[in-house]
Each structure stands twice: as C-alpha cells, then as structure tokens.
Design an enzyme around this catalytic site. Structure first.
Site, PDB file in Angstrom:
ATOM      1  N   SER A 185       0.834  -1.184   0.000  1.00 51.63           N
ATOM      2  CA  SER A 185       0.000   0.000   0.000  1.00 51.63           C
ATOM      3  C   SER A 185       0.878   1.247   0.000  1.00 51.63           C
ATOM      4  O   SER A 185       2.009   1.206   0.483  1.00 51.63           O
ATOM      5  CB  SER A 185      -0.850  -0.042   1.270  1.00 51.63           C
ATOM      6  OG  SER A 185      -2.119   0.474   1.035  1.00 51.63           O
TER       7      SER A 185
ATOM      8  N   GLY B  79      -3.057  -0.374  -3.861  1.00 56.10           N
ATOM      9  CA  GLY B  79      -1.748   0.069  -3.386  1.00 56.10           C
ATOM     10  C   GLY B  79      -1.275   1.404  -3.913  1.00 56.10           C
ATOM     11  O   GLY B  79      -0.187   1.849  -3.552  1.00 56.10           O
TER      12      GLY B  79
ATOM     13  N   GLU C 113      -7.865  -3.062  -7.345  1.00 59.39           N
ATOM     14  CA  GLU C 113      -8.591  -2.841  -6.092  1.00 59.39           C
ATOM     15  C   GLU C 113      -8.086  -1.598  -5.343  1.00 59.39           C
ATOM     16  O   GLU C 113      -7.652  -1.706  -4.197  1.00 59.39           O
ATOM     17  CB  GLU C 113      -8.408  -4.057  -5.175  1.00 59.39           C
ATOM     18  CG  GLU C 113      -8.859  -5.362  -5.782  1.00 59.39           C
ATOM     19  CD  GLU C 113      -8.334  -6.573  -5.039  1.00 59.39           C
ATOM     20  OE1 GLU C 113      -8.914  -7.652  -5.228  1.00 59.39           O
ATOM     21  OE2 GLU C 113      -7.356  -6.453  -4.276  1.00 59.39           O
ATOM     22  N   PRO C 114      -8.139  -0.447  -5.951  1.00 60.83           N
ATOM     23  CA  PRO C 114      -7.673   0.735  -5.211  1.00 60.83           C
ATOM     24  C   PRO C 114      -8.628   1.085  -4.069  1.00 60.83           C
ATOM     25  O   PRO C 114      -9.845   1.037  -4.223  1.00 60.83           O
ATOM     26  CB  PRO C 114      -7.671   1.849  -6.264  1.00 60.83           C
ATOM     27  CG  PRO C 114      -8.625   1.398  -7.315  1.00 60.83           C
ATOM     28  CD  PRO C 114      -8.662  -0.107  -7.276  1.00 60.83           C
TER      29      PRO C 114
ATOM     30  N   TYR D  78       2.418   3.562  11.669  1.00 65.14           N
ATOM     31  CA  TYR D  78       3.298   3.483  10.486  1.00 65.14           C
ATOM     32  C   TYR D  78       4.220   4.691  10.351  1.00 65.14           C
ATOM     33  O   TYR D  78       4.765   4.908   9.258  1.00 65.14           O
ATOM     34  CB  TYR D  78       2.474   3.399   9.192  1.00 65.14           C
ATOM     35  CG  TYR D  78       1.249   2.533   9.248  1.00 65.14           C
ATOM     36  CD1 TYR D  78       1.352   1.163   9.465  1.00 65.14           C
ATOM     37  CD2 TYR D  78      -0.021   3.069   9.059  1.00 65.14           C
ATOM     38  CE1 TYR D  78       0.214   0.359   9.498  1.00 65.14           C
ATOM     39  CE2 TYR D  78      -1.165   2.281   9.087  1.00 65.14           C
ATOM     40  CZ  TYR D  78      -1.036   0.929   9.314  1.00 65.14           C
ATOM     41  OH  TYR D  78      -2.154   0.144   9.347  1.00 65.14           O
TER      42      TYR D  78
ATOM     43  N   CYS E 192      -4.446   9.076  26.740  1.00 64.10           N
ATOM     44  CA  CYS E 192      -3.444   8.957  27.800  1.00 64.10           C
ATOM     45  C   CYS E 192      -2.289   8.118  27.316  1.00 64.10           C
ATOM     46  O   CYS E 192      -2.108   6.972  27.767  1.00 64.10           O
ATOM     47  CB  CYS E 192      -4.083   8.355  29.035  1.00 64.10           C
ATOM     48  SG  CYS E 192      -5.135   9.549  29.817  1.00 64.10           S
ATOM     49  N   GLU E 193      -1.535   8.645  26.392  1.00 66.05           N
ATOM     50  CA  GLU E 193      -0.453   7.877  25.809  1.00 66.05           C
ATOM     51  C   GLU E 193       0.506   8.828  25.090  1.00 66.05           C
ATOM     52  O   GLU E 193       0.073   9.658  24.296  1.00 66.05           O
ATOM     53  CB  GLU E 193      -1.061   6.862  24.821  1.00 66.05           C
ATOM     54  CG  GLU E 193      -0.043   5.960  24.234  1.00 66.05           C
ATOM     55  CD  GLU E 193      -0.622   4.620  23.798  1.00 66.05           C
ATOM     56  OE1 GLU E 193      -1.635   4.166  24.361  1.00 66.05           O
ATOM     57  OE2 GLU E 193      -0.034   4.032  22.883  1.00 66.05           O
TER      58      GLU E 193
ATOM     59  N   TYR F 118      -8.284   4.593   5.826  1.00 68.79           N
ATOM     60  CA  TYR F 118      -7.734   3.995   7.044  1.00 68.79           C
ATOM     61  C   TYR F 118      -7.710   4.998   8.204  1.00 68.79           C
ATOM     62  O   TYR F 118      -6.839   4.939   9.059  1.00 68.79           O
ATOM     63  CB  TYR F 118      -6.336   3.408   6.769  1.00 68.79           C
ATOM     64  CG  TYR F 118      -6.336   2.488   5.565  1.00 68.79           C
ATOM     65  CD1 TYR F 118      -6.950   1.246   5.634  1.00 68.79           C
ATOM     66  CD2 TYR F 118      -5.765   2.875   4.345  1.00 68.79           C
ATOM     67  CE1 TYR F 118      -6.984   0.406   4.517  1.00 68.79           C
ATOM     68  CE2 TYR F 118      -5.804   2.034   3.229  1.00 68.79           C
ATOM     69  CZ  TYR F 118      -6.413   0.814   3.328  1.00 68.79           C
ATOM     70  OH  TYR F 118      -6.462  -0.015   2.237  1.00 68.79           O
TER      71      TYR F 118
END
Ligand code: LLP
Length: 442
Positions: free
Chosen positions: A214, A252, A294-295, A342, A369-370, A399
């Site tokens: 991707s 991708g 399949e975009p 990523y 909280c991170e 996404y």
C-alpha cells in the site's frame, strides 16, 4: 499525477478553509469536532476515473475496479458504489454486510481475507459473490464444501505472492515472501494450490490475484507482479490446457499526505502496466487476460479531511534549550492511528482564520493517555495558535475512520458528506449510550 493534499472542492484561498463553499467554522459549529468531512463529488469522480481509465486503457480486456472497502466503507458509500457501478473488495463478513446493505449486487463483490470463517464463506457463497480470493489450502476445502452445500459452482481466484519488496512501510507491504498472505510463486506453494483447486469440480478457477502493498508510487512493482503472475498463468496453461481468463493486481496506489508528495492518477500507471502485460503475454503466447484492480486509499484517501478543535497549548523545553509547542486537539490516535502505527506523515492548517504570526515548531497531539498519541510529530504552525482554533488535517479518508477505535472510551467521530454546498451526516457520531451499549451490568 497531482500534488494536492486537499480534495478538489476544498478551498484555502481566502486563508480559511471551505468545502463546497461551506466554511470550516460553519461545519464545526453544525457537526462538532472531531469530524471527518467527505467531498462526495471528489469521491465519485475518483472512483469513476479509475473505472473509465481502466476501460480506455485495456479496452475489451478491462475488468472491474473493486473499491477496497477496508479503506473506508459505510452504507451510504456502498450506495454510491452501487450507483457508480464499480465493484467492491470486502475482506470480512462485516464489510460484506455493509456492501449488501448499500445495494451492491453480489455480482460486483469479491471476498478476500487470509482467515475467512466458515460462516463468512457460507454467506458469501449463498448470496452469490462474484469471486472468492483463496488464501490457503485449508480454505480451498472450505469453499468447496460451502459450494457443495449450496449446490453451486463458485468462481475463485488464487492470491499469489510474487516476492516483491515494495518500497513502502514494512507493515503495509504484503507481497514479499515472509508474509501471512497468499501462496508463494517461488516456493511452489502457488502451484500446489492450483492443483488442489483442480480436484474440486465445485470450484471454477477464474484467475490469479496479488496485492503487493500500500502507498506505492510508480508502476514498477505492479509491472513486475504482472510478469510473475502471467508467468504462472502460462505454466498453468501448459499443464492444464486452460488459459485463466482473469488477472487482478490489487490496489496500493499512493496519495499525497504532505507538501512534496504526489497522488498517483490512473494515467500514471495503467499504460505501463498494460505495456508490461502485452510484452509478457506475447512472450508466453497467452491471450491478454481481463485486468482488475482494487484501489482503496487512492479513491477515498484524498477526499476527506478531519476537523479538530484545539483544547490546550503547552510549550515544552526540549534538547538544546529549544521549545516545542504541544497543541492538543479533541481527537487523536482513536481517529488517526496511522502516525502511531506506520510513522505516517500528515500536515495541518488552522482552518477558520488567517494568522500572520511567526511559525513555531509544533507537535500536534490528541487527547489520549499515551505519549505516542501523536497526529503530526513535527510541523511548523503559527505561534498564536490557541484553544478554540479549528485544525484540519487533509487526506484522512483512507484507514482513518475505518481504523478508528474507542480507546479511552472516546466516541468515534462522524463522517459528514458534503456536496453542492450541502452537508449531511452519513455516519453519525458515537455517544455515551453507544459506548455503554455493549456492557453487561452485574
Ligand atoms: N486489495 C487487497 C487484497 C488489500 O489487502 C488491500 C489493502 C487493498 C486492495 C487496498 O489497498 P490500497 O489501495 O488502499 O493501498 N492500514 C494501512 C493499509 C493496509 C492495507 C491493507 N490492504 C494504512 O493505513 O496504510
């Protein structure tokens, strides 16, 4: 090729952001923050452009654009897909249910997944999906059994791994050898799978598939995949005397997230893929198969932005006595997990006002909280940024909402479609009742 991070009906010209003529301030007031705003016309035109470009490049050999539902799907978008007439790639029973709820014909649905449950396979076979893309030897038996039970012959494809190291983040690269997906061509696993399918009269092998990763730029990886998959199809013809009619090269295709990035357009890659296909088919003396793609990201990614409101601003002294301004917004890794997962890069603007304040080193963070709850690690933003400012991050369509979570019991944001100067909710905001709805009280 375009280098715009913002979708086509977004304007930043006056220093304030508008989508289809509606200002960010108005959108924020009406729908709240954080929210995803979807440029409906841009979505439709990107989807149509992929299908038309495929048809004009490949002529009678053009297959179908199967929009990758995992990038973002909801019932309204499934309805648009049905209306536009392209296909859809679903990889779970849930995505299949949304596609069907949106009225997409099963004839336009392909089912993916490396661990489809028996129930998912049974449902797909019984509703009559166009193809099931097989990912393991075990699944061959399961699909054959489902077809037998339904009294049908099911069209299938084999997902192959052509052994390509696509130049993208390791976690979104899928076609090198050591991955969970597909059957390796090099190791012979693909051949074993083809032989296994041939033992089941309930299965009709329509062709081969691959998805090499991707956020890929250029056409080289898809060209190499084409050569390797067609090589496999030639071997199949030699052994079985059958030319497989279909080739699906997955998705991708990359998009622009930050200044200097580019968005791949169909015309940037299809002629090259076609040339590679013609060459290898001529060498192998094979008829050109039907080509499908399949975009996901490339269609929906550029068509949404996320609108947040700034809650707090804090200066932190870092190495060398420098100051980093932490700007906290009312969302974060629950609506954009991509930076944390990523190291994805995004950009942002103040959306409701012009600022001529000097720029300052800023980290845009969320409310979770991170420490890793970062939307943008480093960005230069105006130093007068203040609570109440609206911040927009472009290119969050793919996404983003689809990978959103309820971490820290934060309700997931709505998706608001905007078209012809009108805005409407297509996925509503979660509320406290939604958050409590699944809990069973003792
Ligand atoms: N086809 C198959 C079989 C896939 O597995 C995928 C994506 C696609 C098509 C669509 O790929 P696209 O055109 O959207 O790149 N969550 C990651 C991306 C994971 C992609 C998984 N498969 C991200 O946020 O970057």
């Amino acid at each position: 090729m375009s280098n715009l991070m913002w979708s086509k009906n977004v304007s930043l010209q006056t220093g304030v952001l508008t989508l289809s003529g509606i200002s960010a301030a108005q959108l924020g007031k009406e729908f709240g923050t954080p929210s995803f705003f979807l440029d409906e016309e841009a979505f439709r035109s990107r989807a149509i452009s992929w299908q038309r470009s495929l048809e004009s490049e490949f002529g009678p050999n053009a297959g179908t654009i199967f929009y990758a539902a995992k990038s973002f799907i909801c019932t309204a978008v499934a309805q648009w897909i049905a209306e536009i007439g392209i296909g859809i790639d679903v990889c779970t029973g849930g995505e299949l249910a949304v596609a069907l709820a949106g009225g997409i014909s099963p004839e336009k649905i392909e089912l993916h997944g490396n661990n489809k449950s028996v129930a998912e396979i049974d449902r797909a076979v019984s509703v009559g999906v166009r193809t099931i893309v097989i990912d393991s030897l075990i699944e061959i038996e399961r699909v054959a059994a489902a077809a037998q039970k339904a009294g049908k012959r099911q069209a299938v494809m084999l997902r192959l791994t052509p052994g390509i190291e696509a130049h993208t983040h390791e976690k979104i690269s899928t076609a090198h050898e050591d991955v969970k997906f597909g059957f390796s061509i090099a190791s012979g696993a693909a051949w074993d799978a083809a032989e296994a399918v041939a033992t089941h009269p309930q299965l009709e092998l329509r062709g081969v598939h691959c998805h090499i990763g991707s956020q890929i730029f250029g056409s080289e990886a898809h060209e190499i995949a084409t050569e390797r998959l067609v090589g496999f199809m030639a071997k199949y013809r030699d052994a079985f005397g059958i030319e497989l009619p279909e080739l699906d090269l997955g998705g991708g295709f990359g998009i622009a997230y930050i200044e200097g990035d580019i968005t791949v357009e169909p015309s940037d890659v299809l002629p090259q893929i076609h040339a590679a296909l013609k060459k290898v088919c001529a060498e192998k003396n094979l008829a050109i198969p039907t080509i499908s793609l399949e975009p996901g990201r490339n269609i929906v990614g550029p068509t949404m932005f996320t609108l947040y409101e700034v809650g707090t601003v804090k200066d932190v002294v870092i190495e060398g006595g420098k100051v980093r301004t932490y700007v906290s917004v009312d969302g974060g890794m629950s609506d954009n997990a991509r930076t944390a997962l990523y190291d994805a890069q995004y950009t942002a603007v103040i959306a409701q006002r012009i600022s001529s304040a000097p720029l300052t080193l800023t980290r845009l963070v969320g409310k979770h909280c991170e420490t890793g709850d970062i939307i943008i690690n480093e960005i230069q933003l105006p130093s007068d940024i203040a609570p109440g400012d609206l911040i927009a991050t472009p290119a969050t369509g793919a996404y983003g909402r689809s990978m959103a979570s309820n971490y820290n019991h934060v309700p997931r944001p709505p998706v608001v479609a905007v078209k012809d100067g009108k805005a409407r909710v297509i996925v509503r905001r979660e509320n406290e009742a939604d958050l409590l709805a699944l809990d069973v009280k003792e």
